[in-house]
Design an enzyme around this catalytic site. Sequence first.
Site, short mmCIF file in Angstrom:
data_model
loop_
_atom_site.label_atom_id
_atom_site.label_comp_id
_atom_site.label_asym_id
_atom_site.label_seq_id
_atom_site.Cartn_x
_atom_site.Cartn_y
_atom_site.Cartn_z
N GLU A 280 -0.66 -4.06 5.15
CA GLU A 280 -0.23 -3.96 3.76
C GLU A 280 0.51 -5.17 3.21
OE1 GLU A 280 1.69 -0.24 2.93
OE2 GLU A 280 -0.18 0.82 3.21
N ASP B 180 8.77 0.97 6.47
CA ASP B 180 9.16 2.37 6.41
C ASP B 180 9.33 2.95 7.82
OD1 ASP B 180 9.50 4.92 5.20
OD2 ASP B 180 7.38 5.36 5.44
N TYR C 192 -2.95 6.91 -0.68
CA TYR C 192 -2.10 8.09 -0.84
C TYR C 192 -2.33 8.82 -2.16
CZ TYR C 192 0.08 6.76 3.49
OH TYR C 192 0.29 6.49 4.81
N GLU D 299 -4.91 5.03 6.79
CA GLU D 299 -3.77 5.90 6.47
C GLU D 299 -4.12 6.83 5.32
OE1 GLU D 299 0.06 4.08 5.76
OE2 GLU D 299 -0.19 2.67 7.43
C1 GCB Z 1 2.17 3.03 4.15
C2 GCB Z 1 2.72 2.23 5.28
C3 GCB Z 1 3.48 3.10 6.27
C4 GCB Z 1 4.32 4.14 5.54
C5 GCB Z 1 3.40 5.02 4.71
C6 GCB Z 1 4.16 6.08 3.91
O1 GCB Z 1 1.29 2.64 3.46
O2 GCB Z 1 1.75 1.48 5.94
O3 GCB Z 1 4.28 2.28 7.07
O4 GCB Z 1 5.10 4.89 6.41
O5 GCB Z 1 2.70 4.23 3.81
O6 GCB Z 1 4.36 7.17 4.40
O7 GCB Z 1 4.57 5.77 2.80
#
Ligand code: GCB
Length: 604
Positions: free
Chosen positions: A415, A175, A475, A511
Amino acid sequence: MLYPITNKFRTIIDLSGFWKFSIDSDKIGEKEKWFEGLCHSKEYQKSNIEIAVPGSWNEQLEEIGLLHYVGSAWYEKDFYLPVELNGKKILIRIGSADYNSKVWINNKLAGENNLGFLPFELDITDIIEPGKENRVVMLVNNELNDGSIPQGIKPEYYSKENRLREETYPATRFDFFPFGGIHRPVIISIIPENHFEQIKIETFVKPSNEGLAIVKVWTNSLADGEVSLIISGGSNQLKKQIEIQNNFGEAEVVILQCKFWSNKDPFLYNFNFQLIKDGNIIDEYSLPAGIREVKVEGNKLLLNGKEIFLKGFGKHEDFNVIGKGLFLPLIVKDFGLMKWCNANSFRTSHYPYSEELMSYADRNGFLIIDEAPAVSLDFRHVNEQTLVNHKEFIQRLIDRDCNHPSVIMWAAGNEPNLVGEEIYFNGAGKEYWREVINFTKSLDPTRPVTVPNCQRAGIEDPVFEFCDIISINRYYGWYEHPGQLDKAIEALSQEMDEIYSRYKKPILITEFGADTMPGYHSTSDQMFTEEFQAKLIEMYIKLIDSKDYTIGEQVWNFADFKTPQNFRRVVLNLKGVFSRDRAPKLAAFRLKDLWSAKKGIGEV
Ligand code: GCB
């Protein structure tokens, strides 16, 4: 690999500036001998295009159609070398060119490199001509494949794997934007015939304020000789002789009343090495080094024996126009902003950052998780070459960064199993990570190793068994339970407890975050607003801080960054707490308050 410096024995000539440039979308350049000069490229003859080095081609040359260009491009620079350099060893050193490159000097092939984000050095003594104009031509290509690190993806995989909605343009497995170009300086490095090849300094903290440095020195062809080491900067100057046999020497140095390096007081000693043969000094190299020790004990991460808690970000090298190119003012600005919001750490997600940035972090007391770009490995497509490249990457990364006190941990990847491949859990993942992580530890037993895990790989991720620290990217509230923060926090809390009770290792949240459009507001929990991002981050932080087994929190992301095109992204990934041009969103102020309240923890 040693960072190039200038002193009595060593010189550098920086080739940064404007270079001639030509794309080669049909890959005809080698056949048409463009390496003898871009005058052989019809494309160049038509356009006379120049490009700035360092810098990505994508935004610089957007107006000629290169914003989304993935393929080959050629660069040329003519330069004069002083006649006094006759008889010296002359190297060309490319800080990084992404991802693949070939280099010609005066029409002759000097060498090639297929690992992006890392420096490479080629001996050009026999093909360069001091006292004359010389020409360097580089072919740079930003295509990736199943065996490269990072892995690439073929557009047809999306339909074959029934994942049409995940397709991005340009097609990537990650991403962030696949910028192409020469991203860090190209320099000519002049060194003595007999010289230092590599120096490694491992440091430890002993009782009664003693520091211990284990110093290893490699020379090139010098059969034997001596190294005189002078360590200065503390209360006394220390001297040590190191004998060189078979191009290698090693010594242990004890530093009494040692001033240790820490994030609060990033004190650096100067290690000066002189190479002596038959009584004459023939090479000299100086290295700033911090004496410090990182350890994992039980649930805790210790810096110099004291508990440390990481507050910070996942970042990217990404900025308007320059793309992934080295831009020193941005380093100063970003560190200023991180200090302003009381952060003490960051992860070089998802690839090694510039050597200049790493040294700046040493001097400014930041704690870094240094990451290899094995991003979202797809185990259906991992092949022998992937593993070979991955190990070579880690070896070269450690070689480059081992002397930075700021590097407190290696992330061997990020990941795996992002798209949920069964094969990952059927032994392939376990075997792969055992090999890669054991290899990493064999090269550097002094730093913990981790691999941030994703939701899809979940609690069963085979990588956890081999990691010293469990890193998770989560997330909840965004991709899962969107907009529902109470549900999100409950799910996160439960999962963290489960992971801890299963593996009994410290947990780091590498994250968490929410895309946020600056200027969007709401009095409700409304995704994409500044209030929602600030609240999500605050709730995560309060939860993370309430668990005894956590060793830190790193928000995704420090700043908005460019991504490949996909309906989920509005040009940028907007999870930055700063915009791409570094204006603070509400969350930045919230973090500043939250992290200032935690002063004391995390300041060793
Ligand atoms: C993740 C990735 C990262 C993405 C992020 C997202 O888990 O490690 O590279 O940018 O999520 O914002 O979806």
